[in-house]
Design a protein around this motif. Structure first.
Motif, PDB file in Angstrom:
ATOM      1  N   GLN A 159      -8.144  11.702  21.671  1.00 53.78           N
ATOM      2  CA  GLN A 159      -6.673  11.633  21.421  1.00 53.78           C
ATOM      3  C   GLN A 159      -6.102  10.186  21.407  1.00 53.78           C
ATOM      4  OE1 GLN A 159      -4.128  13.823  24.134  1.00 53.78           O
ATOM      5  NE2 GLN A 159      -2.203  12.706  23.392  1.00 53.78           N
ATOM      6  N   GLY A 160      -6.748   9.520  22.640  1.00 53.88           N
ATOM      7  CA  GLY A 160      -6.153   8.391  22.815  1.00 53.88           C
ATOM      8  C   GLY A 160      -7.250   7.186  23.292  1.00 53.88           C
ATOM      9  N   VAL A 161      -6.906   5.692  23.339  1.00 58.81           N
ATOM     10  CA  VAL A 161      -7.812   4.777  23.769  1.00 58.81           C
ATOM     11  C   VAL A 161      -7.046   4.020  24.589  1.00 58.81           C
ATOM     12  CG1 VAL A 161      -9.243   2.978  23.246  1.00 58.81           C
ATOM     13  CG2 VAL A 161      -9.370   4.855  21.668  1.00 58.81           C
ATOM     14  N   VAL A 162      -7.498   3.790  25.835  1.00 58.63           N
ATOM     15  CA  VAL A 162      -7.064   2.740  26.810  1.00 58.63           C
ATOM     16  C   VAL A 162      -7.638   1.422  26.687  1.00 58.63           C
ATOM     17  CG1 VAL A 162      -6.034   2.374  29.078  1.00 58.63           C
ATOM     18  CG2 VAL A 162      -5.999   4.769  28.190  1.00 58.63           C
ATOM     19  N   CYS A 163      -7.018   0.210  26.665  1.00 60.34           N
ATOM     20  CA  CYS A 163      -7.713  -0.922  26.967  1.00 60.34           C
ATOM     21  C   CYS A 163      -7.260  -1.732  28.145  1.00 60.34           C
ATOM     22  CB  CYS A 163      -7.832  -1.726  25.470  1.00 60.34           C
ATOM     23  SG  CYS A 163      -8.155  -0.880  24.069  1.00 60.34           S
ATOM     24  N   LEU A 164      -8.118  -1.932  29.028  1.00 63.23           N
ATOM     25  CA  LEU A 164      -7.583  -2.776  30.137  1.00 63.23           C
ATOM     26  C   LEU A 164      -7.513  -4.235  29.908  1.00 63.23           C
ATOM     27  CD1 LEU A 164      -8.089   0.104  31.798  1.00 63.23           C
ATOM     28  CD2 LEU A 164      -7.078  -1.221  33.412  1.00 63.23           C
ATOM     29  N   GLY A 165      -6.732  -5.115  29.767  1.00 59.86           N
ATOM     30  CA  GLY A 165      -6.619  -6.575  29.561  1.00 59.86           C
ATOM     31  C   GLY A 165      -5.976  -6.933  28.458  1.00 59.86           C
ATOM     32  N   TRP A 166      -6.428  -8.170  28.124  1.00 55.00           N
ATOM     33  CA  TRP A 166      -5.680  -8.694  26.867  1.00 55.00           C
ATOM     34  C   TRP A 166      -6.150  -7.705  25.716  1.00 55.00           C
ATOM     35  CZ3 TRP A 166      -7.435 -10.616  22.304  1.00 55.00           C
ATOM     36  CH2 TRP A 166      -6.587 -11.380  21.491  1.00 55.00           C
ATOM     37  N   ALA A 167      -5.067  -7.881  24.781  1.00 58.27           N
ATOM     38  CA  ALA A 167      -5.464  -7.062  23.460  1.00 58.27           C
ATOM     39  C   ALA A 167      -4.792  -8.053  22.280  1.00 58.27           C
ATOM     40  CB  ALA A 167      -4.434  -5.592  23.638  1.00 58.27           C
ATOM     41  N   PRO A 168      -5.367  -7.705  21.251  1.00 55.45           N
ATOM     42  CA  PRO A 168      -5.100  -8.454  19.917  1.00 55.45           C
ATOM     43  C   PRO A 168      -3.918  -7.894  19.469  1.00 55.45           C
ATOM     44  CG  PRO A 168      -6.928  -7.337  19.327  1.00 55.45           C
ATOM     45  CD  PRO A 168      -6.613  -6.957  21.011  1.00 55.45           C
ATOM     46  N   GLN A 169      -2.644  -7.908  19.882  1.00 54.84           N
ATOM     47  CA  GLN A 169      -1.527  -7.276  19.589  1.00 54.84           C
ATOM     48  C   GLN A 169      -0.869  -7.233  18.199  1.00 54.84           C
ATOM     49  OE1 GLN A 169       1.702  -6.575  22.546  1.00 54.84           O
ATOM     50  NE2 GLN A 169       3.150  -6.751  20.952  1.00 54.84           N
ATOM     51  N   MET A 170      -1.065  -8.334  17.447  1.00 51.08           N
ATOM     52  CA  MET A 170      -0.501  -8.532  16.123  1.00 51.08           C
ATOM     53  C   MET A 170      -1.551  -7.691  15.275  1.00 51.08           C
ATOM     54  SD  MET A 170       2.191 -10.347  15.719  1.00 51.08           S
ATOM     55  CE  MET A 170       2.236 -10.786  14.156  1.00 51.08           C
ATOM     56  N   GLU A 171      -3.025  -7.845  15.540  1.00 48.92           N
ATOM     57  CA  GLU A 171      -3.800  -7.140  14.549  1.00 48.92           C
ATOM     58  C   GLU A 171      -3.600  -5.619  14.862  1.00 48.92           C
ATOM     59  OE1 GLU A 171      -4.355  -9.672  16.459  1.00 48.92           O
ATOM     60  OE2 GLU A 171      -5.485 -11.174  15.406  1.00 48.92           O
ATOM     61  N   ILE A 172      -3.642  -5.428  16.009  1.00 52.48           N
ATOM     62  CA  ILE A 172      -3.295  -3.691  16.207  1.00 52.48           C
ATOM     63  C   ILE A 172      -2.042  -3.310  15.559  1.00 52.48           C
ATOM     64  CG2 ILE A 172      -2.614  -1.888  17.840  1.00 52.48           C
ATOM     65  CD1 ILE A 172      -4.118  -3.649  19.878  1.00 52.48           C
ATOM     66  N   LEU A 173      -0.837  -3.990  15.812  1.00 54.12           N
ATOM     67  CA  LEU A 173       0.234  -3.490  15.058  1.00 54.12           C
ATOM     68  C   LEU A 173       0.120  -3.465  13.466  1.00 54.12           C
ATOM     69  CD1 LEU A 173       2.803  -5.379  17.214  1.00 54.12           C
ATOM     70  CD2 LEU A 173       2.315  -2.928  17.236  1.00 54.12           C
ATOM     71  N   ALA A 174      -0.669  -4.534  13.045  1.00 55.38           N
ATOM     72  CA  ALA A 174      -0.785  -4.386  11.415  1.00 55.38           C
ATOM     73  C   ALA A 174      -1.652  -3.482  11.061  1.00 55.38           C
ATOM     74  CB  ALA A 174      -1.345  -5.820  11.190  1.00 55.38           C
ATOM     75  N   HIS A 175      -2.315  -2.447  11.949  1.00 55.42           N
ATOM     76  CA  HIS A 175      -3.190  -1.594  11.370  1.00 55.42           C
ATOM     77  C   HIS A 175      -2.477  -0.567  10.619  1.00 55.42           C
ATOM     78  CE1 HIS A 175      -6.370   1.526  11.140  1.00 55.42           C
ATOM     79  NE2 HIS A 175      -7.347   0.452  11.173  1.00 55.42           N
ATOM     80  N   PRO A 176      -2.819   0.090   9.320  1.00 56.44           N
ATOM     81  CA  PRO A 176      -2.132   1.016   8.829  1.00 56.44           C
ATOM     82  C   PRO A 176      -1.859   2.374   9.606  1.00 56.44           C
ATOM     83  CG  PRO A 176      -4.217   0.582   7.531  1.00 56.44           C
ATOM     84  CD  PRO A 176      -4.115  -0.430   8.620  1.00 56.44           C
ATOM     85  N   SER A 177      -2.740   2.716  10.513  1.00 60.33           N
ATOM     86  CA  SER A 177      -2.711   3.931  11.197  1.00 60.33           C
ATOM     87  C   SER A 177      -1.615   3.950  12.305  1.00 60.33           C
ATOM     88  CB  SER A 177      -4.094   4.152  11.842  1.00 60.33           C
ATOM     89  OG  SER A 177      -4.328   3.625  12.927  1.00 60.33           O
ATOM     90  N   VAL A 178      -1.165   2.680  12.844  1.00 60.42           N
ATOM     91  CA  VAL A 178       0.001   2.406  13.770  1.00 60.42           C
ATOM     92  C   VAL A 178       1.064   2.631  13.160  1.00 60.42           C
ATOM     93  CG1 VAL A 178       0.993   0.939  15.538  1.00 60.42           C
ATOM     94  CG2 VAL A 178      -1.422   0.750  15.187  1.00 60.42           C
TER      95      VAL A 178
END
Length: 471
Positions: free
Chosen positions: A338-357
């Motif tokens: 259902q979900g993924v948890v990433c602890l620490g820094w994340a490439p937020q812009m690249e994540i937000l740009a993904h079409p599934s978000v």
């Protein structure tokens, strides 16, 4: 032309100053970006394009040691909330090093943050005139709400901002209909944080009053199409030019080359690739929001109950013994798939740009609002500190967000998280919010629009040079 940049030691401030520095260097302006050793090393230097028209110099200072401040702490992300006051002492003690640098290379402008209230003193002591600009990394809303700089200290402050209760309704100088004000549970900490004394001996509002008064103009990371009324009001109450520079949407950076980064995040992006378009909630509360164990656990349970796919970028809290302790027992196992948890820094812009978000649950910090609405995602807001409550109210007023329900004491629970998420992402009741958020992509994601604002600011800077050439 030479411009010195003086950001406050918080990454929510340094990053916008850094992107503004890149924009100025692209326009042929030599920039000296001043900060401390550790902070400069943590800047996203891969955003600097190789073809800048002028140098962008990173000027390294050494942060003085201060009792109460951990030896390796150079930014607010490195300390607990009650230690930030000691960081302000250390920041103020950078003044001699900054004075020494300026004396050797007199700039045409100093673009300063709210915190460096002593910058004007440097010019007087050196007997040179260096004009100052206050650059606000906040939206226009919070400075407009706080009103004229002279209301921020002394008798005027006691009259207009006498108590936390004075913050819970729009002040009289907001001369248009507005719901933008702090909630009762926000007002106490905000009043103490803004107007209360701290170990540095200078309140945050005194810093703002002094920097705003000494500055020739205010540059602000905003644009008229979003908060035109507040920009006009700010110029009215400050009685000096207020120049929107756009929201500085960063152009896509080249991918990071580190193999460990690529391996870690390739798994996450493969998971995103398998999700339906616009279905995933991105959850991120940044580096400045220090959530308690109860708050983290209630968010976790709310995500679980919602049934929505989610990607949570969670910085390991200071109270957590290890990464497993940062989440409820067996949370990851129960939500595998259902979900993924990433602890620490994340490439937020690249994540937000993904079409599934398709949506974001976050603190409603101005920088994150900008990044999220660039992609037209639906917003679920849970404000925690500083300006975030006012940002959230304006978003809700504009029909752009769903705010998580809170108790009188500011508490929230998993049911409130679930209701807000489902309303924003899937329920028919939230369709209007989804439509409005998609429409905002036209404005927040328009690089041409924001470049035009930046061009206007650059022309303002260059007027000084043109006047001197005329003489």
């Amino acid at each position: 032309m030479h411009v010195v940049m003086l950001p406050w030691s918080a990454f929510g401030h340094m990053i916008p100053f850094f992107h503004l520095s890149i924009a100025l260097a692209k326009a042929g302006i030599r920039v000296s970006f001043i900060s401390t050793t550790s902070n400069l090393r943590r800047l996203p230097l891969h955003f600097i394009p190789p073809d800048l028209a002028a140098p962008l110099n990173l000027v390294e200072l050494h942060l003085p040691a201060v009792d109460g401040l951990p030896a390796d702490a150079e930014a607010t992300v490195d300390v607990a909330f009650d230690q930030i006051q000691y960081l302000k002492i250390a920041y103020d003690r950078l003044k001699p090093q900054i004075k020494q640098f300026i004396s050797q290379d007199i700039p045409d402008w100093i673009i300063q943050d709210f915190a460096s209230h002593w910058t004007a003193e440097i010019s007087r002591e050196l007997k040179v005139h260096v004009p100052l600009i206050l650059f606000s990394v906040f939206s226009a809303t919070i400075f407009s709400f706080l009103g004229p700089p002279e209301y921020l200290t002394g008798e005027a402050q006691a009259k207009h901002w006498s108590s936390p209760e004075s913050l819970i309704s729009p002040p009289e100088w907001i001369d248009f209909p507005s719901t933008v004000a702090f909630r009762s549970f926000e007002a106490g900490p905000i009043h103490a944080g803004f107007f209360g004394k701290n170990a540095s001996g200078t309140t945050d509002t005194e810093r703002l009053m002094l920097t705003a008064t000494a500055s020739q103009a205010v540059a602000i990371r905003s644009f008229k199409e979003y908060e035109g009324q507040y920009l006009e009001l700010l110029q009215k109450v400050y009685r000096k030019p207020v120049i929107p520079v756009g929201v500085l949407p960063p152009t896509p950076a080249p991918p990071l080359a580190e193999k460990s980064f690529q391996e870690e995040w390739s798994t996450v992006f493969k998971w995103l690739d398998q999700q339906s378009p616009k279905s995933v909630v991105f959850v991120g509360f940044g580096s400045e929001c220090k959530l308690s164990r109860d708050q983290v656990y209630e968010i976790a349970h709310g995500l679980d109950i919602s049934g929505l796919p989610f990607l949570w970028a969670l910085r390991k809290p200071m109270w957590a013994v290890d990464e497993d302790d940062a989440l409820p027992p067996e949370f990851r196992t129960r939500n595998k798939g259902q979900g993924v948890v990433c602890l620490g820094w994340a490439p937020q812009m690249e994540i937000l740009a993904h079409p599934s978000v398709g949506g974001s649950l976050f603190h409603s910090g101005w920088g994150s609002i900008i990044e999220t609405l660039q992609f037209g995602h639906t917003l679920v807001v849970l404000p925690i500190v500083i300006d975030q409550g006012l940002n959230a109210r304006l978003l809700v007023e504009k029909g752009l967000a769903v705010e998580v329900e809170r108790g009188e004491d500011g508490s929230f629970d998993r049911k409130g998280i679930t209701r807000a998420l489902r309303k924003a992402m899937v329920d028919e009741e939230g369709e209007g919010v989804r439509v409005r958020a998609r429409e905002m992509r036209t404005f927040f994601g328009d690089h041409g629009l924001h470049q035009a604002y930046m061009d206007g600011f650059i022309q303002y800077l260059k007027k000084k040079e043109q006047k001197e050439e005329t003489r």
